[in-house]
Scaffold this active site. Sequence first.
Site, PDB file in Angstrom:
ATOM      1  N   ASP A  30      32.562   4.384  65.082  1.00 52.94           N
ATOM      2  CA  ASP A  30      32.927   3.851  63.771  1.00 52.94           C
ATOM      3  C   ASP A  30      32.910   2.320  63.795  1.00 52.94           C
ATOM      4  O   ASP A  30      32.382   1.675  62.883  1.00 52.94           O
ATOM      5  CB  ASP A  30      34.311   4.370  63.385  1.00 52.94           C
ATOM      6  CG  ASP A  30      34.809   3.779  62.085  1.00 52.94           C
ATOM      7  OD1 ASP A  30      34.308   4.170  61.017  1.00 52.94           O
ATOM      8  OD2 ASP A  30      35.703   2.914  62.134  1.00 52.94           O
ATOM      9  N   GLU A  82      28.833   9.350  64.047  1.00 48.50           N
ATOM     10  CA  GLU A  82      29.498   8.177  64.626  1.00 48.50           C
ATOM     11  C   GLU A  82      29.649   8.339  66.137  1.00 48.50           C
ATOM     12  O   GLU A  82      29.468   7.372  66.892  1.00 48.50           O
ATOM     13  CB  GLU A  82      30.867   7.982  63.983  1.00 48.50           C
ATOM     14  CG  GLU A  82      30.802   7.471  62.552  1.00 48.50           C
ATOM     15  CD  GLU A  82      32.171   7.259  61.944  1.00 48.50           C
ATOM     16  OE1 GLU A  82      32.296   6.369  61.091  1.00 48.50           O
ATOM     17  OE2 GLU A  82      33.118   7.988  62.318  1.00 48.50           O
TER      18      GLU A  82
END
Length: 224
Positions: A44, A116
């Site tokens: 992320d 991610e």
Amino acid sequence: MKINLERLCRRLNYHFNNMAYLKQALTHCSAGSDNYERFEFLGDSILSFVIANELFNRFPLHSEGQLSRLRSFLVKGEMLAEIAREIGLGDYLFLGQGELRSGGFRRTSILADALEAILAAIYLDGGMTAAKQIILMLYSSRLDDPDLNHCLKDAKTQLQEFLQASKFALPEYVLTKVEGDEHAQIFHVTCTIEGVSQVAYGTGPNRRKAEQLAAKAMLEQLQG
């Protein structure tokens, strides 16, 4: 069923030196303790940095607020899941039986988290240069989209421009109800357009937010 990770590597255009990174990035918490949750946390941040850096360089005249809105648009869960579906990521996930039965390989949140995690796996395996290269490849069509900056306009502005281009009357927003305590009120707004049968509704903590949500709902109806 055996999962062909080499095929996914070809879709990513990246060859892992340590395939264990990729396998962990594809493993949901329902399938074991060596899952992608920590990778997701790292991925992320990597994604956010790479996209922020790219936007900073591409749009030298944009304000901080505009760059933030563009980044939020590009890294939101729905966008990540969309990219994950494009590379068929759901076919490569390791899920527990419960998640498999409930269709977890199609779930937006799982696909977004796994993508991610994969970005983190690439970073751990090949460094920041490799991660940046793959992120920009996956996002190339979106970053090059001439309509990308449309997300900078709020829903009411987008609806008004759509209606003007389509020769429709401008929308009317009516506050239909306010409920709740004074410090926690909920506003209800209805959006109508003369000559258009659709009606849209918005609910929010203030009138402006409710109108924006009503405009967004109306635009989605009109654009099908």
